[in-house]
Design a protein around this motif. Structure first.
Motif, PDB file in Angstrom:
ATOM      1  N   GLN A  74       0.890  -1.278  -0.090  1.00 56.34           N
ATOM      2  CA  GLN A  74       0.024   0.671   0.106  1.00 56.34           C
ATOM      3  C   GLN A  74       0.697   1.249  -0.145  1.00 56.34           C
ATOM      4  OE1 GLN A  74      -0.992   2.012   3.430  1.00 56.34           O
ATOM      5  NE2 GLN A  74      -0.831   3.203   2.213  1.00 56.34           N
ATOM      6  N   ASN A 123      -3.373   4.612  -2.580  1.00 57.07           N
ATOM      7  CA  ASN A 123      -4.092   6.049  -1.915  1.00 57.07           C
ATOM      8  C   ASN A 123      -3.391   7.629  -1.928  1.00 57.07           C
ATOM      9  OD1 ASN A 123      -3.023   4.876   0.074  1.00 57.07           O
ATOM     10  ND2 ASN A 123      -4.560   4.851   0.994  1.00 57.07           N
ATOM     11  N   ASN A 156      -5.092   2.109  -8.344  1.00 53.25           N
ATOM     12  CA  ASN A 156      -5.677   2.937  -7.535  1.00 53.25           C
ATOM     13  C   ASN A 156      -6.960   2.836  -6.672  1.00 53.25           C
ATOM     14  OD1 ASN A 156      -6.773   6.043  -6.912  1.00 53.25           O
ATOM     15  ND2 ASN A 156      -6.446   7.169  -8.484  1.00 53.25           N
ATOM     16  N   ILE A 157      -7.096   3.131  -5.470  1.00 58.29           N
ATOM     17  CA  ILE A 157      -8.268   2.635  -4.479  1.00 58.29           C
ATOM     18  C   ILE A 157      -8.327   3.921  -3.785  1.00 58.29           C
ATOM     19  CG2 ILE A 157      -7.034   0.055  -4.490  1.00 58.29           C
ATOM     20  CD1 ILE A 157      -5.999   0.760  -1.178  1.00 58.29           C
ATOM     21  N   ASN A 158      -7.811   5.152  -3.840  1.00 59.90           N
ATOM     22  CA  ASN A 158      -9.085   6.456  -3.485  1.00 59.90           C
ATOM     23  C   ASN A 158     -10.369   5.770  -3.943  1.00 59.90           C
ATOM     24  OD1 ASN A 158      -7.168   8.112  -2.205  1.00 59.90           O
ATOM     25  ND2 ASN A 158      -6.359   7.554  -4.595  1.00 59.90           N
ATOM     26  N   TYR A 159     -10.884   5.911  -2.683  1.00 60.78           N
ATOM     27  CA  TYR A 159     -12.451   6.082  -2.618  1.00 60.78           C
ATOM     28  C   TYR A 159     -12.805   6.459  -3.700  1.00 60.78           C
ATOM     29  CZ  TYR A 159     -17.327   5.398  -0.210  1.00 60.78           C
ATOM     30  OH  TYR A 159     -18.566   5.124  -0.245  1.00 60.78           O
ATOM     31  N   ALA A 166     -13.672  -2.900  -6.236  1.00 63.93           N
ATOM     32  CA  ALA A 166     -14.164  -2.112  -4.453  1.00 63.93           C
ATOM     33  C   ALA A 166     -15.181  -3.193  -4.620  1.00 63.93           C
ATOM     34  CB  ALA A 166     -14.206  -0.708  -3.773  1.00 63.93           C
ATOM     35  N   GLN A 173     -13.060  -1.688  -0.042  1.00 65.82           N
ATOM     36  CA  GLN A 173     -13.847  -0.907  -0.015  1.00 65.82           C
ATOM     37  C   GLN A 173     -14.210   0.467   1.612  1.00 65.82           C
ATOM     38  OE1 GLN A 173     -18.520  -1.098  -0.643  1.00 65.82           O
ATOM     39  NE2 GLN A 173     -18.156  -0.535  -2.543  1.00 65.82           N
ATOM     40  N   TYR A 175     -11.585   0.079   4.102  1.00 65.93           N
ATOM     41  CA  TYR A 175     -10.873   0.670   4.003  1.00 65.93           C
ATOM     42  C   TYR A 175     -10.483   1.914   3.018  1.00 65.93           C
ATOM     43  CZ  TYR A 175      -5.512   1.405   3.611  1.00 65.93           C
ATOM     44  OH  TYR A 175      -4.557   2.154   3.496  1.00 65.93           O
ATOM     45  N   ALA A 176     -11.193   2.326   1.637  1.00 67.68           N
ATOM     46  CA  ALA A 176     -10.853   3.161   1.869  1.00 67.68           C
ATOM     47  C   ALA A 176     -12.059   4.572   1.553  1.00 67.68           C
ATOM     48  CB  ALA A 176     -11.111   2.893  -0.400  1.00 67.68           C
ATOM     49  N   ASP A 180     -10.516   8.092   3.044  1.00 65.90           N
ATOM     50  CA  ASP A 180     -11.613   9.205   2.609  1.00 65.90           C
ATOM     51  C   ASP A 180     -11.585  10.391   3.768  1.00 65.90           C
ATOM     52  OD1 ASP A 180     -12.451  10.658   0.151  1.00 65.90           O
ATOM     53  OD2 ASP A 180     -14.275  10.382   0.868  1.00 65.90           O
TER      54      ASP A 180
END
Length: 267
Positions: A74, A123, A156-159, A166, A173, A175-176, A180
């Motif tokens: 990560q 992220n 890219n696992i940003n919300y 996700a 999901q 975690y994101a 955020d």
């Protein structure tokens, strides 16, 4: 801002996906990344390098399943050196895997090893595509070619990003969502309060909530450390860019003076 803790601590990502007790979540993440549907979490063999610092670096999450060695990292900032780092991690893990078979490496029979799968879960706040392929060969000096390649998938696992991924892994999901929320609240209040508010506002439907509440003090320490480290890294990068610009201007002025003197002598 809280002082950055320079001692290594597990990241929240590792705490969620790298623990023996959470192998179901690890399996869910593996299935989401690979489009598979394995159901037996006991088949996962956690291989994360926890007790060894290898060249000053530590591995986030690694495990073997289906004859694959999966290395998951990560990153809260874009790092083009991840292929080099993960290549080194993979080499160390394969070396450990081969310990019972070392003598056989000198025999004529082929020794099988698990195929490495190198993934970075990004992220950071800087804009990045949903998926980016990074290669070890990108680090080779210009014009040179090598016989070794390592390919890393950066997701890219940003919300709100990589929605299919996700949706396929609820712990990811959630975690994101946590990351955020903390970033949003940190703009309005001290980071410590932002962490408390985020954990307190987790919906009851979140499957991570009981686990995070059970380990709340430890989780809070991880989140504070991660946030402060990212802020410190961004500050360092800003200073380095400023120093680079200043050095460039100084070199330009020096070259200009040298050229002026040379022209004067020629006249």
């Amino acid at each position: 801002m809280s002082q950055v803790n320079r001692e290594y601590k597990d990241r929240l990502f590792t705490f969620i996906f790298g623990r023996e007790e959470n192998r179901e979540w690890t399996l869910s993440l593996y299935n989401a990344v690979n489009g598979s549907n394995y159901t037996d979490a006991s088949a996962i063999q956690i291989t994360t390098i926890n007790d060894i610092i290898y060249m000053g670096m530590r591995n986030d999450v690694s495990f073997i399943i289906a004859n694959e060695l999966n290395l998951y990292e990560q990153q809260s900032s874009y790092n083009p050196n991840m292929p080099v780092r993960q290549f080194l991690y993979a080499a160390k893990l394969i070396e450990q895997y081969l310990v019972p078979h070392q003598k056989r490496l000198y025999w004529t029979a082929l020794v099988k090893i698990p195929a490495p799968r190198l993934i970075v879960f990004y992220n950071g706040k800087a804009a990045q595509a949903d998926e980016t392929i990074l290669k070890l060969s990108d680090a080779y000096f210009d014009g040179t070619k090598g016989d070794i390649e390592a390919t890393v998938r950066m997701l890219n696992i940003n919300y709100g990003r990589n929605k299919d991924l996700a949706d396929s892994c609820k712990p990811l999901q959630e975690y994101a969502w946590i990351v955020d929320k903390i970033r949003t609240y940190a703009k309005q209040m001290p980071i410590e309060n932002a962490v408390d508010k985020t954990i307190g506002e987790m919906p009851e439907s979140h499957i991570l909530k009981p686990f995070l509440l059970k380990h709340k003090a430890e989780v809070k320490g991880m989140l504070l450390t991660e946030y402060n480290e990212v802020e410190h890294e961004e500050f360092v990068r800003t200073m380095e860019r400023a120093e680079g610009r200043a050095e460039g201007r100084a070199e330009g002025r020096a070259e200009g003076r040298a050229e002026g003197r040379a022209e004067g002598r020629a006249e």
